[in-house]
Design an enzyme around this catalytic site. Structure first.
Site, short mmCIF file in Angstrom:
data_model
loop_
_atom_site.label_atom_id
_atom_site.label_comp_id
_atom_site.label_asym_id
_atom_site.label_seq_id
_atom_site.Cartn_x
_atom_site.Cartn_y
_atom_site.Cartn_z
N ASN A 55 -5.01 -10.18 26.69
CA ASN A 55 -6.43 -10.46 26.44
C ASN A 55 -6.65 -10.81 24.96
O ASN A 55 -7.21 -10.02 24.19
CB ASN A 55 -7.29 -9.26 26.87
CG ASN A 55 -8.75 -9.61 26.95
OD1 ASN A 55 -9.20 -10.62 26.42
ND2 ASN A 55 -9.51 -8.73 27.59
N GLY B 78 -23.07 -10.65 19.46
CA GLY B 78 -23.04 -9.43 18.67
C GLY B 78 -23.22 -8.17 19.49
O GLY B 78 -23.18 -7.06 18.96
N VAL C 230 -19.36 -6.82 28.33
CA VAL C 230 -20.52 -7.65 27.99
C VAL C 230 -20.50 -8.82 28.95
O VAL C 230 -19.45 -9.45 29.17
CB VAL C 230 -20.44 -8.13 26.51
CG1 VAL C 230 -21.57 -9.09 26.21
CG2 VAL C 230 -20.48 -6.94 25.56
N TYR D 109 -11.29 -6.92 18.48
CA TYR D 109 -11.01 -5.56 18.01
C TYR D 109 -10.38 -5.58 16.62
O TYR D 109 -10.70 -4.73 15.78
CB TYR D 109 -10.11 -4.82 19.01
CG TYR D 109 -10.76 -4.61 20.36
CD1 TYR D 109 -12.13 -4.33 20.47
CD2 TYR D 109 -10.02 -4.69 21.52
CE1 TYR D 109 -12.72 -4.15 21.71
CE2 TYR D 109 -10.60 -4.49 22.76
CZ TYR D 109 -11.95 -4.22 22.85
OH TYR D 109 -12.53 -4.02 24.08
N TYR E 152 -12.40 -9.81 35.80
CA TYR E 152 -11.93 -10.49 34.59
C TYR E 152 -10.51 -10.07 34.24
O TYR E 152 -9.69 -10.88 33.80
CB TYR E 152 -12.87 -10.19 33.42
CG TYR E 152 -12.38 -10.74 32.10
CD1 TYR E 152 -12.52 -12.09 31.80
CD2 TYR E 152 -11.75 -9.92 31.17
CE1 TYR E 152 -12.05 -12.61 30.60
CE2 TYR E 152 -11.27 -10.43 29.98
CZ TYR E 152 -11.42 -11.77 29.70
OH TYR E 152 -10.95 -12.28 28.51
#
Length: 157
Positions: free
Chosen positions: A122, A93, A85, A129, A23
């Site tokens: 990103n 979440g 994730v 964040y 990624y």
């Protein structure tokens, strides 16, 4: 559910590390092996720690961190090396739950701060964040010495 990683999680952690590197457009930079991760996480002197996030009983994310120290505060800190994730679990979440878990680890471990880095391109991660109250440390830049430069600096080339 978020739980501490166990040695049997190392293949999953390695898969997540590779997916994250892909990624981040750096899949070719991953040289870690399951053996190296096993030693780093579960050897006699762990260099890092990991937690696995599960959804419907299956691993869907992870956090990998280590402790550092600030001479300015006189306290240890928690440094998040990797937060990942899976694509299908994003937006559920899980990422926030992992950060919340680590904030608790930081407080329980006597840390004065919890830090991490994010690639400047990103935007989804930066927005995420920002949403949890993380502040950008724009006045600091990361410096790294590795490979031949590390050998030369240590006068071992």
């Amino acid at each position: 559910m978020i739980r501490p990683a166990t040695p049997s999680d190392v293949p999953t952690i390695m898969r997540f590390v590779r997916e994250l590197a892909d990624y981040e457009r750096a899949a070719d930079k991953v040289v870690a092996t399951e053996a190296l991760l096993t030693d780093a996480l579960f050897g006699p002197q762990p260099a890092a720690y990991a937690a696995i996030a599960e959804r419907d009983g299956e691993p869907a994310g992870m956090a990998l961190w280590f402790f550092n120290f600030s001479t300015w505060t006189g306290w240890r800190g928690l440094y998040l090396e990797d937060l990942y994730v899976t694509p299908e679990a994003r937006g559920t979440g899980l990422g926030k739950a992992l950060l919340r878990y680590l904030a608790g680890v930081a407080l329980d471990s006597g840390c004065a701060r919890f830090e991490w880095s994010v690639l400047d391109w990103n935007a989804p991660a930066i927005a995420f964040y920002d949403s949890v109250g993380a502040e950008s440390m724009d006045e600091w830049t990361v410096r790294r010495v590795s490979g031949p430069a590390l050998l030369a600096l240590a006068d071992r080339d």
